[in-house]
Design a protein around this motif. Structure first.
Motif, PDB file in Angstrom:
ATOM      1  N   LEU A 192      -5.993  -7.780  -4.222  1.00 15.48           N
ATOM      2  CA  LEU A 192      -5.139  -6.651  -4.572  1.00 15.48           C
ATOM      3  C   LEU A 192      -5.743  -5.336  -4.087  1.00 15.48           C
ATOM      4  O   LEU A 192      -5.031  -4.465  -3.568  1.00 15.48           O
ATOM      5  N   GLN A 193      -7.050  -5.187  -4.248  1.00 12.06           N
ATOM      6  CA  GLN A 193      -7.725  -3.959  -3.813  1.00 12.06           C
ATOM      7  C   GLN A 193      -7.641  -3.810  -2.296  1.00 12.06           C
ATOM      8  O   GLN A 193      -7.487  -2.697  -1.775  1.00 12.06           O
ATOM      9  N   GLU A 194      -7.707  -4.914  -1.589  1.00 15.43           N
ATOM     10  CA  GLU A 194      -7.666  -4.859  -0.121  1.00 15.43           C
ATOM     11  C   GLU A 194      -6.263  -4.567   0.401  1.00 15.43           C
ATOM     12  O   GLU A 194      -6.092  -3.781   1.336  1.00 15.43           O
ATOM     13  N   HIS A 195      -5.247  -5.181  -0.216  1.00 15.60           N
ATOM     14  CA  HIS A 195      -3.919  -5.161   0.396  1.00 15.60           C
ATOM     15  C   HIS A 195      -2.943  -4.152  -0.196  1.00 15.60           C
ATOM     16  O   HIS A 195      -1.971  -3.787   0.473  1.00 15.60           O
ATOM     17  N   ALA A 196      -3.143  -3.719  -1.433  1.00 13.98           N
ATOM     18  CA  ALA A 196      -2.083  -2.964  -2.125  1.00 13.98           C
ATOM     19  C   ALA A 196      -2.550  -1.576  -2.545  1.00 13.98           C
ATOM     20  O   ALA A 196      -3.702  -1.376  -2.928  1.00 13.98           O
ATOM     21  N   ARG A 197      -1.610  -0.629  -2.493  1.00 13.61           N
ATOM     22  CA  ARG A 197      -1.808   0.701  -3.032  1.00 13.61           C
ATOM     23  C   ARG A 197      -0.506   1.157  -3.697  1.00 13.61           C
ATOM     24  O   ARG A 197       0.585   0.777  -3.270  1.00 13.61           O
ATOM     25  N   SER A 198      -0.659   2.004  -4.712  1.00 14.68           N
ATOM     26  CA  SER A 198       0.502   2.689  -5.266  1.00 14.68           C
ATOM     27  C   SER A 198       0.708   3.981  -4.496  1.00 14.68           C
ATOM     28  O   SER A 198      -0.200   4.468  -3.804  1.00 14.68           O
ATOM     29  N   LEU A 199       1.903   4.562  -4.595  1.00 11.02           N
ATOM     30  CA  LEU A 199       2.163   5.824  -3.904  1.00 11.02           C
ATOM     31  C   LEU A 199       1.256   6.937  -4.419  1.00 11.02           C
ATOM     32  O   LEU A 199       0.959   7.887  -3.690  1.00 11.02           O
ATOM     33  N   ALA A 200       0.779   6.819  -5.668  1.00 10.40           N
ATOM     34  CA  ALA A 200      -0.112   7.837  -6.227  1.00 10.40           C
ATOM     35  C   ALA A 200      -1.485   7.832  -5.577  1.00 10.40           C
ATOM     36  O   ALA A 200      -2.239   8.798  -5.725  1.00 10.40           O
ATOM     37  N   GLU A 201      -1.819   6.760  -4.868  1.00  9.19           N
ATOM     38  CA  GLU A 201      -3.156   6.629  -4.301  1.00  9.19           C
ATOM     39  C   GLU A 201      -3.226   6.957  -2.815  1.00  9.19           C
ATOM     40  O   GLU A 201      -4.262   6.782  -2.188  1.00  9.19           O
ATOM     41  N   LEU A 202      -2.137   7.450  -2.263  1.00  8.52           N
ATOM     42  CA  LEU A 202      -2.065   7.647  -0.819  1.00  8.52           C
ATOM     43  C   LEU A 202      -2.294   9.091  -0.388  1.00  8.52           C
ATOM     44  O   LEU A 202      -2.131   9.425   0.784  1.00  8.52           O
ATOM     45  N   GLY A 203      -2.665   9.961  -1.328  1.00  2.00           N
ATOM     46  CA  GLY A 203      -2.887  11.359  -0.996  1.00  2.00           C
ATOM     47  C   GLY A 203      -1.666  12.196  -1.278  1.00  2.00           C
ATOM     48  O   GLY A 203      -0.534  11.754  -1.051  1.00  2.00           O
ATOM     49  N   GLY A 204      -1.879  13.399  -1.768  1.00  2.00           N
ATOM     50  CA  GLY A 204      -0.760  14.247  -2.129  1.00  2.00           C
ATOM     51  C   GLY A 204      -0.190  13.831  -3.467  1.00  2.00           C
ATOM     52  O   GLY A 204      -0.551  12.796  -4.031  1.00  2.00           O
ATOM     53  N   MET A 206       0.489  -9.056   1.941  1.00  2.00           N
ATOM     54  CA  MET A 206       1.529  -8.263   2.593  1.00  2.00           C
ATOM     55  C   MET A 206       2.394  -9.210   3.416  1.00  2.00           C
ATOM     56  O   MET A 206       1.936  -9.797   4.399  1.00  2.00           O
ATOM     57  N   ALA A 207       3.640  -9.398   3.000  1.00  2.00           N
ATOM     58  CA  ALA A 207       4.520 -10.369   3.634  1.00  2.00           C
ATOM     59  C   ALA A 207       5.596  -9.675   4.454  1.00  2.00           C
ATOM     60  O   ALA A 207       6.051  -8.574   4.115  1.00  2.00           O
ATOM     61  N   ALA A 208       6.012 -10.297   5.527  1.00  2.76           N
ATOM     62  CA  ALA A 208       7.066  -9.752   6.383  1.00  2.76           C
ATOM     63  C   ALA A 208       8.320  -9.466   5.563  1.00  2.76           C
ATOM     64  O   ALA A 208       8.698 -10.247   4.690  1.00  2.76           O
ATOM     65  N   GLY A 209       8.935  -8.318   5.851  1.00  2.00           N
ATOM     66  CA  GLY A 209      10.148  -7.932   5.146  1.00  2.00           C
ATOM     67  C   GLY A 209       9.900  -7.062   3.939  1.00  2.00           C
ATOM     68  O   GLY A 209      10.860  -6.587   3.319  1.00  2.00           O
ATOM     69  N   GLU A 210       8.624  -6.849   3.576  1.00  2.00           N
ATOM     70  CA  GLU A 210       8.312  -5.922   2.499  1.00  2.00           C
ATOM     71  C   GLU A 210       8.003  -4.552   3.120  1.00  2.00           C
ATOM     72  O   GLU A 210       8.371  -4.298   4.267  1.00  2.00           O
ATOM     73  N   VAL A 211       7.379  -3.662   2.373  1.00  3.72           N
ATOM     74  CA  VAL A 211       7.200  -2.292   2.875  1.00  3.72           C
ATOM     75  C   VAL A 211       5.740  -1.884   2.733  1.00  3.72           C
ATOM     76  O   VAL A 211       5.102  -2.140   1.709  1.00  3.72           O
ATOM     77  N   ARG A 212       5.238  -1.226   3.761  1.00  4.87           N
ATOM     78  CA  ARG A 212       3.851  -0.781   3.778  1.00  4.87           C
ATOM     79  C   ARG A 212       3.786   0.700   4.124  1.00  4.87           C
ATOM     80  O   ARG A 212       4.725   1.280   4.669  1.00  4.87           O
ATOM     81  N   VAL A 213       2.649   1.301   3.799  1.00  7.58           N
ATOM     82  CA  VAL A 213       2.255   2.599   4.330  1.00  7.58           C
ATOM     83  C   VAL A 213       0.886   2.373   4.949  1.00  7.58           C
ATOM     84  O   VAL A 213      -0.072   2.030   4.246  1.00  7.58           O
ATOM     85  N   GLY A 214       0.808   2.506   6.261  1.00  6.44           N
ATOM     86  CA  GLY A 214      -0.433   2.165   6.949  1.00  6.44           C
ATOM     87  C   GLY A 214      -0.760   0.697   6.763  1.00  6.44           C
ATOM     88  O   GLY A 214       0.093  -0.172   6.953  1.00  6.44           O
ATOM     89  N   ALA A 215      -2.000   0.428   6.352  1.00  2.68           N
ATOM     90  CA  ALA A 215      -2.453  -0.962   6.211  1.00  2.68           C
ATOM     91  C   ALA A 215      -2.209  -1.525   4.828  1.00  2.68           C
ATOM     92  O   ALA A 215      -2.637  -2.647   4.545  1.00  2.68           O
ATOM     93  N   HIS A 216      -1.520  -0.782   3.946  1.00  4.16           N
ATOM     94  CA  HIS A 216      -1.392  -1.216   2.560  1.00  4.16           C
ATOM     95  C   HIS A 216       0.065  -1.459   2.168  1.00  4.16           C
ATOM     96  O   HIS A 216       0.959  -0.680   2.509  1.00  4.16           O
ATOM     97  N   LYS A 217       0.253  -2.518   1.430  1.00  5.95           N
ATOM     98  CA  LYS A 217       1.564  -2.821   0.853  1.00  5.95           C
ATOM     99  C   LYS A 217       1.829  -1.856  -0.298  1.00  5.95           C
ATOM    100  O   LYS A 217       0.998  -1.687  -1.192  1.00  5.95           O
ATOM    101  N   VAL A 218       3.009  -1.224  -0.285  1.00  5.02           N
ATOM    102  CA  VAL A 218       3.356  -0.264  -1.337  1.00  5.02           C
ATOM    103  C   VAL A 218       4.606  -0.663  -2.096  1.00  5.02           C
ATOM    104  O   VAL A 218       4.980  -0.001  -3.069  1.00  5.02           O
ATOM    105  N   ALA A 219       5.263  -1.730  -1.678  1.00  9.24           N
ATOM    106  CA  ALA A 219       6.462  -2.199  -2.381  1.00  9.24           C
ATOM    107  C   ALA A 219       6.635  -3.685  -2.152  1.00  9.24           C
ATOM    108  O   ALA A 219       6.475  -4.167  -1.022  1.00  9.24           O
ATOM    109  N   GLY A 220       6.927  -4.388  -3.210  1.00  5.19           N
ATOM    110  CA  GLY A 220       7.206  -5.814  -3.125  1.00  5.19           C
ATOM    111  C   GLY A 220       8.693  -6.059  -3.235  1.00  5.19           C
ATOM    112  O   GLY A 220       9.379  -5.430  -4.046  1.00  5.19           O
ATOM    113  N   ILE A 221       9.222  -6.954  -2.402  1.00  9.07           N
ATOM    114  CA  ILE A 221      10.649  -7.295  -2.423  1.00  9.07           C
ATOM    115  C   ILE A 221      10.773  -8.808  -2.571  1.00  9.07           C
ATOM    116  O   ILE A 221      10.131  -9.559  -1.839  1.00  9.07           O
ATOM    117  N   ALA A 222      11.593  -9.237  -3.518  1.00 10.93           N
ATOM    118  CA  ALA A 222      11.878 -10.661  -3.720  1.00 10.93           C
ATOM    119  C   ALA A 222      13.375 -10.858  -3.671  1.00 10.93           C
ATOM    120  O   ALA A 222      14.134 -10.030  -4.186  1.00 10.93           O
TER     121      ALA A 222
END
Length: 262
Positions: A205-217, A152-168
């Motif tokens: 990857l399991q520790e740091h990243a989630r897809s939006l489908a895995e966040l509930g709802g 999870m790098a500064a300037g990207e996007v997270r939900v809680g403790a997980h990175k949900v979007a990568g930006i390059a």
């Protein structure tokens, strides 16, 4: 402050990875050629595609046989960052003149993109936030040391403790471009299968990243999310983009005569 000369929204496309990357390189050239230009677009991939950052080594560190057996196409992005497996996601690109009417240097430009993405994720029912330096939990490493979503790098996007979007991003004289990948399913973590360090990559990857489908709802509908995203980008840059064509921004039109965007 330069006058705004063009704010353009391009049609959504579904193409092979190399064609998508060639279009994006042309968009950066177009935005850099004159002040006051910004162009937004979303797209899909014709099949599972592994994109590499422009400075990332390849094939060192990768299992080419596993990649070939899985039918995954490998292409190189014009932007930086680390490898992303695109499969079941929303992808977008933004190119703009800098400093432009938004008075943004390269880093501030990337911040406008991240803020828009966090807002679109928030409007989809998730608490999206831009990653700060304090949020980073792994040190920076050489290009290719790990997949994009393993850190999870500064300037990207997270939900809680997980990175949900990568930006390059890529910064050129007079212009800048950002790519973003927003996974809607956990398939993006399958990138670990193709790494020489697959076990370590899978754990990160399991520790740091989630897809939006895995966040509930329910996960957001891809089309609805793309629409929210484009509106959020307009808000972030302070523009109202008009529909435009690939030809007017210097890119080859991907739609044969009589065809239209999917």
């Amino acid at each position: 402050m330069p006058a705004l000369t063009a704010a353009i929204r391009l049609p959504h496309t579904k193409l092979a990875g190399q064609a998508q990357m060639e279009i994006d390189a042309m968009l950066l050239a177009w935005a850099s050629a004159s002040p006051g230009r910004v162009v937004f677009r979303t797209y899909d991939w014709a099949g599972p595609t592994l994109t590499l950052g422009r400075a990332e080594p390849f094939p060192r560190g990768w299992d080419q046989s596993a990649i070939a057996d899985a039918g995954v196409l490998v292409v190189r992005r014009p932007t930086g960052g680390d490898a992303v497996l695109h499969d079941g996601e929303v992808t977008f690109a933004v190119a703009a003149s800098v400093p432009g009417p938004w008075a943004a240097g390269p880093r501030a430009f990337a911040g406008l993109v991240a803020a828009a993405l966090a807002a679109a994720i928030g409007e989809s029912g998730f608490a999206g936030a831009v990653v700060s330096r304090a949020d980073e939990r792994m040190p920076a490493a050489a290009p290719g040391a790990h997949p994009c979503f393993a850190r999870m790098a500064a300037g990207e996007v997270r939900v809680g403790a997980h990175k949900v979007a990568g930006i390059a991003s890529r910064f050129a004289r007079g212009g800048a471009m950002s790519h973003a990948s927003v996974p809607l399913s956990p398939r993006h973590r399958d990138v670990a299968r193709f790494r020489a360090d697959r076990d370590a990559a899978q754990a990160a990857l399991q520790e740091h990243a989630r897809s939006l489908a895995e966040l509930g709802g329910p996960p957001p509908d891809a089309g609805a999310f793309r629409a929210r995203l484009l509106l959020a980008l307009e808000e972030s840059f302070g523009v109202r983009a008009r529909p435009g064509s690939f030809l007017e921004v210097g890119a080859v039109d991907p739609f044969p005569e009589g065809d239209s965007a999917p």
